[in-house]
Write a protein that holds these residues in place. Sequence first.
Motif, PDB file in Angstrom:
ATOM      1  N   TYR A 282      -7.800  13.291   7.911  1.00  0.00           N
ATOM      2  CA  TYR A 282      -6.617  12.559   8.334  1.00  0.00           C
ATOM      3  C   TYR A 282      -6.628  11.138   7.791  1.00  0.00           C
ATOM      4  O   TYR A 282      -7.618  10.659   7.265  1.00  0.00           O
ATOM      5  CB  TYR A 282      -6.521  12.539   9.860  1.00  0.00           C
ATOM      6  N   TYR A 283      -5.515  10.473   7.931  1.00  0.00           N
ATOM      7  CA  TYR A 283      -5.343   9.128   7.356  1.00  0.00           C
ATOM      8  C   TYR A 283      -6.383   8.159   7.901  1.00  0.00           C
ATOM      9  O   TYR A 283      -6.985   7.384   7.174  1.00  0.00           O
ATOM     10  CB  TYR A 283      -3.930   8.654   7.638  1.00  0.00           C
ATOM     11  N   LYS A 284      -6.570   8.173   9.196  1.00  0.00           N
ATOM     12  CA  LYS A 284      -7.599   7.357   9.829  1.00  0.00           C
ATOM     13  C   LYS A 284      -8.212   8.162  10.968  1.00  0.00           C
ATOM     14  O   LYS A 284      -7.523   8.951  11.610  1.00  0.00           O
ATOM     15  CB  LYS A 284      -7.019   6.076  10.427  1.00  0.00           C
ATOM     16  N   LEU A 285      -9.481   7.947  11.226  1.00  0.00           N
ATOM     17  CA  LEU A 285     -10.077   8.500  12.435  1.00  0.00           C
ATOM     18  C   LEU A 285     -11.171   7.568  12.892  1.00  0.00           C
ATOM     19  O   LEU A 285     -11.864   6.966  12.069  1.00  0.00           O
ATOM     20  CB  LEU A 285     -10.593   9.938  12.228  1.00  0.00           C
ATOM     21  N   GLY A 286     -11.279   7.449  14.192  1.00  0.00           N
ATOM     22  CA  GLY A 286     -12.242   6.509  14.702  1.00  0.00           C
ATOM     23  C   GLY A 286     -12.351   6.504  16.211  1.00  0.00           C
ATOM     24  O   GLY A 286     -11.898   7.422  16.890  1.00  0.00           O
ATOM     25  N   TRP A 287     -12.957   5.456  16.716  1.00  0.00           N
ATOM     26  CA  TRP A 287     -13.218   5.287  18.142  1.00  0.00           C
ATOM     27  C   TRP A 287     -12.634   3.965  18.630  1.00  0.00           C
ATOM     28  O   TRP A 287     -12.773   2.928  17.961  1.00  0.00           O
ATOM     29  CB  TRP A 287     -14.726   5.284  18.403  1.00  0.00           C
ATOM     30  N   TYR A 288     -12.014   4.032  19.797  1.00  0.00           N
ATOM     31  CA  TYR A 288     -11.563   2.863  20.528  1.00  0.00           C
ATOM     32  C   TYR A 288     -12.256   2.882  21.890  1.00  0.00           C
ATOM     33  O   TYR A 288     -12.816   3.889  22.301  1.00  0.00           O
ATOM     34  CB  TYR A 288     -10.044   2.898  20.731  1.00  0.00           C
ATOM     35  N   ARG A 289     -12.193   1.775  22.560  1.00  0.00           N
ATOM     36  CA  ARG A 289     -12.711   1.731  23.931  1.00  0.00           C
ATOM     37  C   ARG A 289     -11.837   0.830  24.795  1.00  0.00           C
ATOM     38  O   ARG A 289     -11.153  -0.060  24.297  1.00  0.00           O
ATOM     39  CB  ARG A 289     -14.159   1.246  23.967  1.00  0.00           C
ATOM     40  N   GLN A 290     -11.904   1.106  26.094  1.00  0.00           N
ATOM     41  CA  GLN A 290     -11.158   0.296  27.060  1.00  0.00           C
ATOM     42  C   GLN A 290     -12.029   0.072  28.281  1.00  0.00           C
ATOM     43  O   GLN A 290     -12.346   1.028  29.009  1.00  0.00           O
ATOM     44  CB  GLN A 290      -9.842   0.974  27.441  1.00  0.00           C
ATOM     45  N   GLY A 291     -12.433  -1.178  28.461  1.00  0.00           N
ATOM     46  CA  GLY A 291     -13.177  -1.542  29.649  1.00  0.00           C
ATOM     47  C   GLY A 291     -12.248  -1.780  30.816  1.00  0.00           C
ATOM     48  O   GLY A 291     -11.030  -1.950  30.631  1.00  0.00           O
TER      49      GLY A 291
END
Length: 116
Positions: free
Chosen positions: A31-40
């Motif tokens: 895919y165009y982009k793939l990754g990880w985000y987080r939310q505290g």
Amino acid sequence: QVQLVESGGGLVQPGGSPRPSCVGPESFCNYYKLGWYRQGSGKERELVADFTRSGSTNYAESVKGRFTISRDSAKNTLYQQMNRLKPEDTAVYYCHVMSMSFFNYWGQGTQVTVSS
């Protein structure tokens, strides 16, 4: 619809090294982009690390040198090796992909709690 399923979170001691994973559909590693985000808690969702279409990687300053993003195309799986965890890394971690049509898809999230 793209389904992303994360796993590998949990309660981790400071300094621990979990490796959350995200399983996606066939070829999602392309895919165009793939990754990880987080939310505290009480915070906005933020980028942790991602792959761009060219294969380059981006890391948040707060995790550089401690986290490593990787992918296994044969298993349609994205990983995030997290080392030397700190209490401030406590958050829900979300897998994210952006399709070639620039649609964004999110996993359900996996909680990582860093505490002794």
